[in-house]
Design a protein around this motif. Structure first.
Motif, PDB file in Angstrom:
ATOM      1  N   UNK A 114      40.884  35.032  33.010  1.00  0.00           N
ATOM      2  CA  UNK A 114      42.085  35.745  32.603  1.00  0.00           C
ATOM      3  C   UNK A 114      41.719  37.048  31.900  1.00  0.00           C
ATOM      4  N   UNK A 115      42.504  38.083  32.160  1.00  0.00           N
ATOM      5  CA  UNK A 115      42.389  39.337  31.429  1.00  0.00           C
ATOM      6  C   UNK A 115      43.193  39.195  30.137  1.00  0.00           C
ATOM      7  N   UNK A 116      42.541  39.367  28.996  1.00  0.00           N
ATOM      8  CA  UNK A 116      43.198  39.107  27.711  1.00  0.00           C
ATOM      9  C   UNK A 116      43.425  40.379  26.891  1.00  0.00           C
ATOM     10  N   UNK A 117      43.389  41.540  27.554  1.00  0.00           N
ATOM     11  CA  UNK A 117      43.543  42.802  26.827  1.00  0.00           C
ATOM     12  C   UNK A 117      44.871  42.863  26.067  1.00  0.00           C
ATOM     13  N   UNK A 158      37.027  38.806  42.276  1.00  0.00           N
ATOM     14  CA  UNK A 158      36.122  38.775  41.125  1.00  0.00           C
ATOM     15  C   UNK A 158      36.741  39.430  39.894  1.00  0.00           C
ATOM     16  N   UNK A 159      38.051  39.670  39.919  1.00  0.00           N
ATOM     17  CA  UNK A 159      38.717  40.296  38.785  1.00  0.00           C
ATOM     18  C   UNK A 159      39.509  39.257  38.004  1.00  0.00           C
ATOM     19  N   UNK A 160      39.510  39.352  36.689  1.00  0.00           N
ATOM     20  CA  UNK A 160      40.356  38.441  35.912  1.00  0.00           C
ATOM     21  C   UNK A 160      41.825  38.746  36.153  1.00  0.00           C
ATOM     22  N   UNK A 161      42.651  37.712  36.068  1.00  0.00           N
ATOM     23  CA  UNK A 161      44.080  37.851  36.362  1.00  0.00           C
ATOM     24  C   UNK A 161      44.834  38.398  35.153  1.00  0.00           C
ATOM     25  N   UNK A 162      45.739  39.326  35.452  1.00  0.00           N
ATOM     26  CA  UNK A 162      46.567  39.933  34.410  1.00  0.00           C
ATOM     27  C   UNK A 162      47.942  39.278  34.390  1.00  0.00           C
ATOM     28  N   UNK A 163      48.650  39.512  33.286  1.00  0.00           N
ATOM     29  CA  UNK A 163      49.997  38.949  33.147  1.00  0.00           C
ATOM     30  C   UNK A 163      50.946  39.474  34.217  1.00  0.00           C
ATOM     31  N   UNK A 164      50.658  40.644  34.776  1.00  0.00           N
ATOM     32  CA  UNK A 164      51.541  41.269  35.758  1.00  0.00           C
ATOM     33  C   UNK A 164      51.207  40.895  37.199  1.00  0.00           C
ATOM     34  N   UNK A 165      50.155  40.114  37.425  1.00  0.00           N
ATOM     35  CA  UNK A 165      49.791  39.727  38.784  1.00  0.00           C
ATOM     36  C   UNK A 165      50.827  38.772  39.380  1.00  0.00           C
ATOM     37  N   UNK A 193      36.337  37.882  29.813  1.00  0.00           N
ATOM     38  CA  UNK A 193      36.166  37.531  31.228  1.00  0.00           C
ATOM     39  C   UNK A 193      34.712  37.252  31.570  1.00  0.00           C
ATOM     40  N   UNK A 194      33.799  37.982  30.938  1.00  0.00           N
ATOM     41  CA  UNK A 194      32.382  37.767  31.257  1.00  0.00           C
ATOM     42  C   UNK A 194      31.815  36.532  30.560  1.00  0.00           C
ATOM     43  N   UNK A 195      32.642  35.854  29.758  1.00  0.00           N
ATOM     44  CA  UNK A 195      32.189  34.622  29.096  1.00  0.00           C
ATOM     45  C   UNK A 195      32.598  33.373  29.867  1.00  0.00           C
ATOM     46  N   UNK A 196      33.336  33.554  30.962  1.00  0.00           N
ATOM     47  CA  UNK A 196      33.677  32.397  31.797  1.00  0.00           C
ATOM     48  C   UNK A 196      32.387  31.768  32.309  1.00  0.00           C
ATOM     49  N   UNK A 197      32.332  30.443  32.313  1.00  0.00           N
ATOM     50  CA  UNK A 197      31.098  29.733  32.663  1.00  0.00           C
ATOM     51  C   UNK A 197      31.388  28.670  33.702  1.00  0.00           C
TER      52      UNK A 197
END
Length: 357
Positions: free
Chosen positions: A304-307, A147-154, A265-269
């Motif tokens: 996706x994690x966009x931080x 349930x976590x968005x994916x980071x560039x380092x994953x 991430x919470x806007x994914x639908x």
């Protein structure tokens, strides 16, 4: 009000750009946008594969120096680079459909892996190049269905041929950066985004084009996996990210690396929500919702994690999902009513640039 990620026309004026995949959906939008910013663009791509196609409708050959060719062919790719003498390269040419990857796995790996290597190889020793943005996918990480968005380092990975080919292309990009291009003074970044919507897409097996095809002919749209959750975004959102990333790499070579672009991430639908918005915006159309068909592997939840792009590039969502769907369906309605496709795209670009973030 933050305008940091609005494209900088002063930066792009006169810049020499090579854009692969310029005849595709995203490539056509980017061709138009770069032209409006004053860039000198050479496009290299296969001919458009859909009929109708956005590149033809916006008269794209008037906007860029269009070269038709295959990125899997080293000699014409090298010739295109020689002709362009690019300062910035956007590599968008790809086989971009999951289902097509299942149908044609070898062609998918050839285009997405070997094609990427051939484009990057053609840049070796080319003194004009300073920055490369190579576009991959939101599906390059090993999907753990968490349930976590994916980071560039994953960890990279891919269950299906399309996802695997895009993950492999990330490894190719990193290898060319480390082995050749960084030492040459070229800043190379990969850009990950997916589930893009917007006017002018007629691809097969994509939600909004499938809906428009069905509803415009009075047929019901059948939805296969209504509960699948994706990071939907209007096409101008990731393109703004790619453009901003190229600007940043120009003066920050140490920023080379991978970048995610997408909504919060919470806007994914899920598919059901998106198609309900689309139907409301379109004003008509029947929808038949099926069950979750598992005939081929497809992630249920993906975000996706966009931080990184938010903090380093000041790239933030500009339109909500509802706004993006409304703009998309209005484009298709306008086109069906006889409005000029280029004018419809320009109106969306103008509205996007004017929207505060």
């Amino acid at each position: 009000m933050n305008h940091a990620h609005r494209p900088d026309a002063a930066f792009w004026r006169g810049k020499k750009v090579l854009l692969t995949g310029h005849t595709g959906f995203k490539g056509s939008w980017l061709s138009l946008w770069l032209n409006r910013l004053g860039a000198q663009v050479v496009g290299y791509s296969l001919a458009p594969i859909t009929q109708p196609n956005l590149f033809g409708l916006i008269r794209g050959a008037e906007l860029v120096e269009s070269r038709i060719g295959d990125t899997c062919a080293p000699v014409p790719v090298a010739a295109a680079v020689e002709a362009a003498q690019p300062e910035i390269v956007f590599h968008l040419a790809a086989q971009s459909l999951v289902h097509e990857g299942y149908r044609e796995p070898l062609a998918t790996f050839a285009t997405n892996v070997q094609g990427t290597a051939i484009v990057l190889d053609a840049l070796r020793g080319v003194k004009s190049v300073k920055a490369v943005v190579a576009v991959t996918s939101d599906k390059v990480c090993q999907n753990l269905e968490h349930v976590f968005p994916y980071r560039e380092t994953d960890a990279l990975g891919g269950h299906d041929p399309y996802s695997a080919s895009k993950a492999a292309s990330e490894i190719v990009i990193a290898a060319y950066r480390a082995s050749y291009l960084a030492a040459q003074g070229v800043a190379v970044a990969s850009a990950r985004a997916g589930n893009v919507i917007g006017g002018g897409d007629w691809s097969a097996d994509r939600l909004i084009p499938d809906a428009v095809r069905a509803w415009s002919t009075g047929r019901p749209l059948t939805i296969r996996r209504p509960a699948a959750i994706r990071p939907w975004q209007h096409v101008l959102a990731p393109l703004a990210g790619y453009v901003r990333l190229a600007e940043h790499l120009w003066t920050h070579a140490d920023a080379a690396g991978s970048y995610n672009f997408g909504p919060a991430a919470d806007a994914a639908a899920n598919v059901h929500e998106v198609i309900s918005l689309a139907r409301a915006a379109y004003g008509e159309g029947e929808v038949a919702f099926g069950g979750d068909d598992e005939w081929q592997h497809e992630a249920h939840w993906l975000a996706l994690e966009t931080a990184k792009s938010r903090h380093l590039l000041a790239v933030r969502p500009r339109w909500s999902l509802a706004d993006g769907v409304q703009r998309t369906m209005a484009w298709y309605r306008g086109h069906a009513d006889g409005h000029d496709a280029r004018a419809l795209c320009i109106a969306d670009i103008d509205a996007f640039e004017a929207q505060p973030s």
